[in-house]
Write a protein that holds these residues in place. Sequence first.
Motif, PDB file in Angstrom:
ATOM      1  N   ALA A  16       0.831  -1.166   0.072  1.00 47.16           N
ATOM      2  CA  ALA A  16       0.131   0.081  -0.083  1.00 47.16           C
ATOM      3  C   ALA A  16       0.921   1.113  -0.045  1.00 47.16           C
ATOM      4  CB  ALA A  16      -1.043  -0.097   1.262  1.00 47.16           C
ATOM      5  N   THR A  20       0.878   3.807  -3.101  1.00 41.66           N
ATOM      6  CA  THR A  20       0.439   5.278  -3.063  1.00 41.66           C
ATOM      7  C   THR A  20       1.496   6.329  -3.601  1.00 41.66           C
ATOM      8  OG1 THR A  20      -0.644   5.001  -0.819  1.00 41.66           O
ATOM      9  CG2 THR A  20       0.325   7.134  -0.945  1.00 41.66           C
ATOM     10  N   ASN A 101      -7.060   4.739  -7.499  1.00 42.56           N
ATOM     11  CA  ASN A 101      -7.364   4.208  -6.152  1.00 42.56           C
ATOM     12  C   ASN A 101      -6.425   4.755  -5.116  1.00 42.56           C
ATOM     13  OD1 ASN A 101      -9.426   2.515  -7.250  1.00 42.56           O
ATOM     14  ND2 ASN A 101      -7.841   0.770  -7.702  1.00 42.56           N
ATOM     15  N   GLU A 103      -6.510   7.247  -2.974  1.00 39.84           N
ATOM     16  CA  GLU A 103      -7.167   7.452  -1.605  1.00 39.84           C
ATOM     17  C   GLU A 103      -7.312   6.001  -0.937  1.00 39.84           C
ATOM     18  OE1 GLU A 103     -10.702   9.887  -1.116  1.00 39.84           O
ATOM     19  OE2 GLU A 103      -9.970  11.174  -3.260  1.00 39.84           O
ATOM     20  N   TYR A 104      -7.788   5.029  -1.755  1.00 42.99           N
ATOM     21  CA  TYR A 104      -7.775   3.777  -0.815  1.00 42.99           C
ATOM     22  C   TYR A 104      -6.524   3.529  -0.516  1.00 42.99           C
ATOM     23  CZ  TYR A 104      -8.518  -1.341  -0.353  1.00 42.99           C
ATOM     24  OH  TYR A 104      -8.652  -2.518   0.154  1.00 42.99           O
ATOM     25  N   TYR A 105      -5.572   3.227  -1.303  1.00 36.51           N
ATOM     26  CA  TYR A 105      -4.192   3.237  -0.815  1.00 36.51           C
ATOM     27  C   TYR A 105      -3.481   3.754   0.514  1.00 36.51           C
ATOM     28  CZ  TYR A 105      -4.164   1.186  -5.622  1.00 36.51           C
ATOM     29  OH  TYR A 105      -4.442   0.631  -6.692  1.00 36.51           O
ATOM     30  N   LYS A 107      -5.507   5.427   2.673  1.00 34.58           N
ATOM     31  CA  LYS A 107      -6.154   5.193   3.933  1.00 34.58           C
ATOM     32  C   LYS A 107      -5.562   3.783   4.553  1.00 34.58           C
ATOM     33  CE  LYS A 107     -10.535   7.448   2.903  1.00 34.58           C
ATOM     34  NZ  LYS A 107     -12.074   7.299   2.416  1.00 34.58           N
ATOM     35  N   ILE A 108      -5.158   2.874   3.803  1.00 35.79           N
ATOM     36  CA  ILE A 108      -4.402   1.645   4.282  1.00 35.79           C
ATOM     37  C   ILE A 108      -3.189   2.274   5.203  1.00 35.79           C
ATOM     38  CG2 ILE A 108      -3.192  -0.408   3.863  1.00 35.79           C
ATOM     39  CD1 ILE A 108      -5.381  -0.953   1.293  1.00 35.79           C
ATOM     40  N   GLU A 111      -4.177   3.885   8.306  1.00 37.50           N
ATOM     41  CA  GLU A 111      -4.697   2.738   9.420  1.00 37.50           C
ATOM     42  C   GLU A 111      -3.635   2.019  10.022  1.00 37.50           C
ATOM     43  OE1 GLU A 111      -6.312  -0.730  10.897  1.00 37.50           O
ATOM     44  OE2 GLU A 111      -4.845  -0.554   9.247  1.00 37.50           O
TER      45      GLU A 111
END
Length: 444
Positions: A16, A20, A101, A103-105, A107-108, A111
């Motif tokens: 991730a 990113t 994608n 934003e998805y990466y 957020k991982i 987190e």
Amino acid sequence: MDSVLKDTVPPHNDEAERATLGAMLLNWGSVSSIATLLRAEHFYSQQNQVIFRAMMRLFSKGETCDTLSLVEELSKTGQLEQSGGAAYIASLTDVVPTAANIEYYAKIVFERATRRSLIDVSQQIKASAFDETRDSKLILEEAEKKIFDLADNEQTTVVHSMGDIVPLTVDMIEKNYKSKNTFTGVPSGFSKLDTMTSGFQKAELIIIGARPSMGKTALALNMMEHIAVTKKIPCGFFSLEMSHVQIGQRLLSQNARIAGTKLRTGMLKLDDFQKLNDAAGRCYDAPLYIVDTPNMQLIDLRAMARRMRTNQKVEVIFIDYIGLIATENSAAPVYEQVSEISKSLKSLARELNIPIVALCQVSRDAEGNEPSLNQLRGSGSIEQDADVVMFIHRERKKQEDGEAEPVQDAKIIVAKQRNGPIGDVPLLFLSSITRFENKANEDE
């Protein structure tokens, strides 16, 4: 063996992180969508941290970034080798299926960073707990603060267009029109006061001052009854002077409109029991939460307030009263302790993002006169830290036996309001049930 590695290697997702960075290189225009979420320290890999910092330097200068320009930037700062080299940077785009994608990466990555921060905080708490030279209450307060900060750590900045704002604003105006609700904050129940303040606002420290026996606690209980019983808004109350049973008795007296002396002596009539039962039914399910610890330490009050905000979702907290809060430095001069308390309560209101209403006594020279800001106990710090300062004033008259008895006319003097007008709010005081009520206008 795998379980041992899982326990020793901090949480992270290398794919991730690389995805990113790769998505940023593929579509530099997408950087703004994750720039407010990620920081370099959110990346676990040191070389990824170096790369992200270099990319953010280019972003802040308004320059574009691709593989070549990134290598050039890192070479200038002597960090190319530290970043993994040109070959590693070139490989970043290979792991990205699509830059859409990003934003998805991101957020991982965020987190996993949050999990690592939680582990770090846990280790700090553990180390503090083993340090026997430190006070356990202070350790607990620091631990709760750190956990609370982690829970509230995800901050995002969004740019709103007028196309977004106008429909939402019109919808809000229509809702206010239908509900006739003119207040943006927590309503006190006193109409003119709420008109002046628009209700108690989030993150504000509100001070209610008066001489003893002027009705500070009564006014606070009136407000809480309206907030929790009538409006069903969760409300917290720290009583450092009265027990929870005494508070319950006062609330039932006010709500049932039965004289407090009747409840204390049990001299009730049959119709009083019906009024009492009706009042008890109205108050039973009210989201009002009371802490009645005497001589409460400031550190304990802050910790309990955070729990109330998290567990009971309180929207406003009342404190009765500032003069009874104890500080860690009890040997310090009183004005220093009051200053510490007022600054702490203001920062707590901002931290919890709710209004905090604190009661305060005024000096003896205000007896018989309308109080002013310079008569607050420890007025310098309280006046400075408070967003709203209001005083209760009631004229006293002499009875035949020479004892002073408050008359029915009363008023709230709004002496300071950082974001609104000041002035007087006329009220009526019903002494038998210790209740303040709105006073009708002359033409009403």
